[in-house]
Design an enzyme around this catalytic site. Sequence first.
Site, PDB file in Angstrom:
ATOM      1  N   HIS A  75      36.305  35.631  45.752  1.00 60.61           N
ATOM      2  CA  HIS A  75      36.248  34.815  44.544  1.00 60.61           C
ATOM      3  C   HIS A  75      36.344  33.305  44.804  1.00 60.61           C
ATOM      4  CE1 HIS A  75      37.842  38.778  43.322  1.00 60.61           C
ATOM      5  NE2 HIS A  75      37.125  38.595  42.241  1.00 60.61           N
ATOM      6  N   HIS A 129      39.830  33.512  35.274  1.00 58.50           N
ATOM      7  CA  HIS A 129      39.274  34.334  36.348  1.00 58.50           C
ATOM      8  C   HIS A 129      39.386  33.561  37.665  1.00 58.50           C
ATOM      9  CE1 HIS A 129      36.209  36.325  38.851  1.00 58.50           C
ATOM     10  NE2 HIS A 129      36.360  37.374  38.063  1.00 58.50           N
ATOM     11  N   GLU A 131      37.489  33.228  40.294  1.00 62.38           N
ATOM     12  CA  GLU A 131      36.320  32.416  40.680  1.00 62.38           C
ATOM     13  C   GLU A 131      36.246  31.157  39.832  1.00 62.38           C
ATOM     14  OE1 GLU A 131      31.516  32.352  40.243  1.00 62.38           O
ATOM     15  OE2 GLU A 131      32.395  34.318  40.651  1.00 62.38           O
ATOM     16  N   THR A 167      29.291  33.316  38.830  1.00 66.51           N
ATOM     17  CA  THR A 167      28.205  34.034  39.508  1.00 66.51           C
ATOM     18  C   THR A 167      27.948  35.443  38.976  1.00 66.51           C
ATOM     19  OG1 THR A 167      29.719  34.847  41.227  1.00 66.51           O
ATOM     20  CG2 THR A 167      28.564  32.764  41.655  1.00 66.51           C
ATOM     21  N   SER A 227      37.898  44.122  36.518  1.00 68.92           N
ATOM     22  CA  SER A 227      36.571  43.698  36.961  1.00 68.92           C
ATOM     23  C   SER A 227      35.711  43.147  35.827  1.00 68.92           C
ATOM     24  CB  SER A 227      35.843  44.867  37.639  1.00 68.92           C
ATOM     25  OG  SER A 227      34.516  44.515  37.939  1.00 68.92           O
TER      26      SER A 227
END
Length: 292
Positions: A75, A129, A131, A167, A227
Site C-alpha cells: 500500500h 485507507h 494507500e 489505484t 479489502s
Amino acid sequence: MIKIEIDKDSGFCFGVVNAINSAEKELLNGGTLYCLGDIVHNSREVDRLKEKGLVTIDHSKYEALKGVKVLLRAHGEPPETYELAKSNGIRIIDATCPVVLQLQKKIKRMYCDSNERNSQIVIFGKNGHAEVNGLVGQTNGNAIVIEKIEDVDKIDFTKDIRLFSQTTKSISHFHEIISELEKRSKEAGVDFKYFDTICRQVSNRMSHIRNFAKTHDILLFVSGEKSSNGKVLFEECTKVNKASYLISDETQIDKSWLNGASSIGICGATSTPKWLMEKVAEYINSIANQAD
C-alpha cells in the site's frame, strides 16, 4: 453432480505477491521482522504469516522501535515513515507496489511544481485507507480526499484542480467524479486536469469477473472484510448474479445457498490467497459428497 470452478484470474495481484515474497524471504534470514499494518487485507493470510514469525504493528508501536527490521507493505507509506526509520536506525524492507510508488512520485512532483502553486490536489479514494494515507502524505497532508460525488463540495472551486485516484478504485466511479468536476470547474472558470492512476491489473478483472459470475448458478466471493478491492469486485458480481455471496472463509457458507445449484463459482479479491479459495472448494466438495 455439482460443478465447482475457481476463477483462475482471481487472487493476489503482483504487488501483493511481491510483498508476501519479500516477507517470507526476510523471515528465512532469522531475527524479528515487523510489518507496518496488515501485509494484506485478509486475516487468514495474515495469520499464516504470523505463524512464520511476522509481527504486525501499528504506527504507534512503530514510533517506539529502534534498530529493527520493518517491512512496508504494498500500500505504501508517507514520507514521515521513512524519516522516522532513518532517525531510529530502522532497516526498511520496502515492498511498496511499483504502481503505487509511481503514483506517489507523480503527486509529489505535482505538489512541488512551482507552476502548480495555485492548484489543489484531489484524490478519489477511501479516507483512512493505507494507500490513500501514503498519497496524502506526499502533499504534507494538504490533498483533498473524496469518496463519492457528494464529497465534491469539499473542493475549492476558486482554485485549479488536479485529480488523481487510489489505484484500486472502480473506473466507472472515477469517471462519474471526472464528469462532475468537468462540469463544476467549467462553471467556475477554473482549470481541471485528471490523471488516470487506476491499476489496470486490478481494473481489468472487473469485466472478467462479471463474465465469470454470469456462468454459475451460485457465486462465492472470498475476501477479507478490510479489502476495498474486494468490495468493488463483489459489487460487480452482484450486478450480474443475484446469487452472489461474500465470505471470508469456508466457515461462513450457508449450506442452504447450494440447494438446487449445479454450478458454483469461487473467486476473490487481489488480496485473497489461492489456497483459501481452494479450501472453500474442498469444503463444498465435502458437502456434495455427504449429500450423495
